[in-house]
Design a protein around this motif. Structure first.
Motif, short mmCIF file in Angstrom:
data_model
loop_
_atom_site.label_atom_id
_atom_site.label_comp_id
_atom_site.label_asym_id
_atom_site.label_seq_id
_atom_site.Cartn_x
_atom_site.Cartn_y
_atom_site.Cartn_z
N ARG A 17 0.81 -1.21 0.00
CA ARG A 17 0.00 0.00 0.00
C ARG A 17 0.85 1.27 0.00
N ARG A 18 2.04 1.20 0.55
CA ARG A 18 2.86 2.41 0.63
C ARG A 18 3.41 2.81 -0.73
N ARG A 19 3.66 1.82 -1.63
CA ARG A 19 4.21 2.12 -2.95
C ARG A 19 3.37 1.39 -4.00
N PRO A 20 2.16 1.88 -4.26
CA PRO A 20 1.26 1.15 -5.16
C PRO A 20 1.77 1.03 -6.59
N ILE A 21 2.49 2.03 -7.09
CA ILE A 21 3.01 1.94 -8.46
C ILE A 21 4.06 0.83 -8.54
N ALA A 22 4.93 0.76 -7.54
CA ALA A 22 5.93 -0.31 -7.52
C ALA A 22 5.26 -1.67 -7.39
N ALA A 23 4.21 -1.76 -6.54
CA ALA A 23 3.50 -3.02 -6.38
C ALA A 23 2.89 -3.46 -7.71
N GLY A 24 2.27 -2.52 -8.42
CA GLY A 24 1.69 -2.85 -9.72
C GLY A 24 2.74 -3.28 -10.72
N ALA A 25 3.89 -2.60 -10.74
CA ALA A 25 4.96 -2.94 -11.67
C ALA A 25 5.48 -4.36 -11.41
N PHE A 26 5.66 -4.70 -10.15
CA PHE A 26 6.17 -6.03 -9.83
C PHE A 26 5.16 -7.12 -10.18
N LEU A 27 3.88 -6.87 -9.92
CA LEU A 27 2.88 -7.89 -10.26
C LEU A 27 2.69 -8.00 -11.77
N GLY A 28 2.85 -6.89 -12.50
CA GLY A 28 2.85 -6.96 -13.95
C GLY A 28 4.03 -7.76 -14.46
N LEU A 29 5.20 -7.55 -13.87
CA LEU A 29 6.39 -8.32 -14.25
C LEU A 29 6.20 -9.79 -13.95
N ALA A 30 5.58 -10.11 -12.79
CA ALA A 30 5.36 -11.51 -12.42
C ALA A 30 4.49 -12.21 -13.46
N ALA A 31 3.42 -11.54 -13.93
CA ALA A 31 2.57 -12.14 -14.96
C ALA A 31 3.30 -12.25 -16.28
N GLY A 32 4.27 -11.38 -16.52
CA GLY A 32 5.09 -11.48 -17.72
C GLY A 32 6.08 -12.62 -17.66
N ILE A 33 6.32 -13.12 -16.45
CA ILE A 33 7.19 -14.29 -16.30
C ILE A 33 6.38 -15.56 -16.49
N LYS A 34 5.28 -15.67 -15.73
CA LYS A 34 4.34 -16.78 -15.90
C LYS A 34 2.93 -16.24 -15.71
N LEU A 76 -5.51 -8.65 -5.62
CA LEU A 76 -5.07 -7.86 -4.46
C LEU A 76 -4.76 -6.43 -4.86
N LEU A 77 -4.49 -6.19 -6.17
CA LEU A 77 -4.24 -4.82 -6.61
C LEU A 77 -5.47 -3.94 -6.46
N LEU A 78 -6.65 -4.55 -6.49
CA LEU A 78 -7.89 -3.78 -6.32
C LEU A 78 -8.00 -3.21 -4.91
N ARG A 79 -7.24 -3.74 -3.99
CA ARG A 79 -7.26 -3.25 -2.61
C ARG A 79 -6.31 -2.06 -2.43
N LEU A 80 -5.52 -1.77 -3.47
CA LEU A 80 -4.60 -0.65 -3.41
C LEU A 80 -5.20 0.53 -4.19
N ARG A 81 -4.42 1.57 -4.40
CA ARG A 81 -4.92 2.71 -5.18
C ARG A 81 -5.06 2.30 -6.64
N PRO A 82 -5.98 2.94 -7.38
CA PRO A 82 -6.23 2.54 -8.77
C PRO A 82 -4.98 2.49 -9.64
N ARG A 83 -3.99 3.34 -9.34
CA ARG A 83 -2.80 3.35 -10.19
C ARG A 83 -1.98 2.07 -10.07
N ALA A 84 -2.20 1.28 -9.01
CA ALA A 84 -1.47 0.01 -8.90
C ALA A 84 -1.90 -0.94 -10.02
#
Length: 557
Positions: free
Chosen positions: A84-101, A110-118
């Motif tokens: 929650r403290r760094r929603p953009i970073a959280a979104g970037a990492f989860l996007g990268l994870a889906a790009g891996i598998k 869980l991104l829906l529980r953060l700010r929309p920009r995540a």
């Protein structure tokens, strides 16, 4: 290949640096394992972290056998740490994870529980990773992923009986549906992003997957450290038995990639035994943690009646509840929701305390009344002002609360008596659909969204009610389910209302109410309970999410 674009980039970079020597991959995956261990140490003590770092399966499958799943686990855990403290970073990492598998998409709710920009960042990162492959005109790999999902079969767990009973086509579809429902329930059963049980979510996917390899456990082991359960570690000891195939054992009577039947039987036994033990222990802990009934010796009951232009009925409603004299009746509060008629005067003349609620909306009126409650009130009874609720039924709703056996009691019209014409067809459909969704998502059985209900004051404070219009009743019931309150239903009678309903009496009202109820269910399933709470609410510890086995057997309240 079935590997995602981020992995293709990793492979290309390592090939540019180390050529075809596998030492390059070994060093990269070892570094990823160490990096993930460092992140684990930020959230757990060294003893707990050692359960991951020194797990033989983690060492073997990442650095020795060179399975890249450790990279997905690293990206997911980094996203969880950013949180929650760094929603953009959280979104970037989860996007990268889906790009891996692509299976990492199971964590995205869980991104829906953060700010929309995540979520926006996650979508942008994943799109950017796939863009070069889309531009080169030879496909982006979904064809091979689809082939894997529809055709591959190796070492299945719960999928095996589905295949035997339903055949390959319907069996795979059923497995997908069951896994999806489990993932939905596990996401919805927590209050905030930090509590999402990713270990159980990925375990749900593996439980019903047609192909289960030992290295898939790398998806979930870093997230299994939050709970004292043995199933993840039992699985990490059992699943390597899947290497005992006809090819590796040189048993030519077996297919090359068929697991030896004895090895598969041991796998099933160990995993099922561990899940069963964790489920039993979870239930025992729940029994010990359950508070003993605390009867209210001298209850102070406040009746809340929201009213908008109800001068024809509000007086009779107030007099009716006074005459019924339910146990502990101490106050009757009518929240006048900006009425343009004599509602306030009629209610006051009948003996109610009238509280102005200038903001239009059922929930807004209820919140205005609650703000005016006497601090001594320890039970709140809600009822409508239109004479549809029968005041004499109030005693039955209050009885379980006063006895200490329930925190919330819903007056069920469905199990009671509905006067002909009192409920429209859309109301009846909504009363079926919303409780059905609640039961699927949270495992709590309701039969009605009836407005006639009673709740303990301290439980109401924990719910931190915030909805200001049509979503009030469903918000209360969903949050009660999420917090694990003791919930009961009692049959009540329901009569034709006096005057025209502002909701069911108009097409616009029906559409708006139906949309808002579905919206609230979705918001509560994937929203952050704490973030959406009103500032005045007392914070209660989040209910621990059930283990995977418990999620499959949620009992109705």
């Amino acid at each position: 290949t079935i590997y995602g674009p981020a992995l293709q980039a990793v492979f290309a970079a390592i090939a540019a640096l180390a050529g075809t020597d596998p030492l390059g991959l070994r060093l990269a995956f070892a570094a990823a394992t160490l990096g993930l261990t460092a992140l684990v140490l930020r959230r757990h003590d060294p003893g707990r972290a050692a359960l991951f770092a020194w797990n033989p399966l983690v060492v073997a499958e990442s650095t020795l056998h060179l399975h890249p799943d450790i990279l997905m686990a690293l990206a997911l855990f980094a996203g969880l740490v950013a949180g929650r403290r760094r929603p953009i970073a959280a979104g970037a990492f989860l996007g990268l994870a889906a790009g891996i598998k692509i299976v990492a998409l199971a964590a995205w709710p869980l991104l829906l529980r953060l700010r929309p920009r995540a979520l926006a960042t996650a979508v942008a990162v994943l799109g950017a990773l796939y863009l070069p492959f889309a531009l080169q005109g030879q496909g982006i790999g979904f064809e091979t992923t689809a082939t894997f999902a529809t055709d591959w079969y190796f070492n299945p767990l719960a999928f095996e009986p589905l295949l035997w009973l339903l055949g390959p086509g319907i069996g795979r579809l059923t497995a997908l549906l069951l896994a999806g429902l489990l993932v939905l329930r596990l996401h919805a059963g927590v209050r905030d992003a930090d509590s999402v049980p990713l270990a159980a979510i990925f375990a749900a996917i593996l439980l019903f997957a047609p192909a289960v390899n030992a290295w898939y456990l790398l998806w979930l082991l870093p997230f299994a450290l939050d709970r004292r359960e043995i199933w993840p570690y039992s699985a990490s000891a059992a699943l390597p038995l899947s290497y005992l195939t006809g090819l590796n054992l040189e048993l030519y009577e077996l297919d090359s990639f068929a697991v030896h039947p004895l090895a598969q039987l041991i796998e099933w036994g160990v995993i099922a035994g561990a899940l069963g033990f964790d489920l039993w222990r979870h239930r025992q802990q729940g029994k010990r943690a359950a508070a003993a009934p605390t009867p209210l010796a001298a209850p102070q009951v406040a009746v809340v009646i929201p009213a908008y232009n109800e001068e024809a009925s509000v007086g009779a409603t107030v007099r009716g509840i006074r005459a019924a004299a339910p146990p502990g009746l101490a106050a009757i509060i009518v929240a006048d929701n900006a009425s343009s008629d004599a509602t306030a005067a009629v209610a006051a003349a009948a003996g109610a305390r009238v509280v102005p609620a200038p903001e239009r909306g059922y929930g807004a009126a209820c919140l205005a009344a609650l703000a005016a409650l006497d601090p001594a009130a320890d039970v709140v009874l809600f009822m409508d002002a239109d004479l549809s609720d029968v005041p004499e039924d109030a005693a039955a709703l209050l009885a379980p609360i006063i006895a200490g056996s329930a925190d919330l009691v819903i007056g069920s019209r469905t199990t009671g008596v509905i006067e002909p014409g009192a409920m429209t067809a859309p109301q009846r459909f909504g009363n079926w659909l919303a409780p059905a969704l609640v039961r699927v998502i949270w495992g709590v059985r309701y039969t009605d969204l009836g407005p006639f209900r009673a709740i303990r004051r301290d439980a109401l404070d924990r719910l931190a009610m915030a909805d200001r219009d049509f979503g009030w009743t469903i918000e209360m019931q969903v949050r009660a389910a999420r917090l694990g309150l003791r919930i009961a239903e009692r049959p009540v009678r329901y009569r034709k209302r006096v005057g025209q309903s502002k909701i069911s009496g108009t097409v616009r009202g029906v559409i708006l109410a139906g949309w808002k109820i579905l919206y609230v269910i979705a918001r509560e399933a994937f929203g952050d309970f704490d973030r959406s709470s009103a500032p005045r609410a007392r914070t209660a510890p989040p209910r621990s999410p059930a283990i995977l086995a418990a999620a499959t057997s949620g009992s109705p309240s």
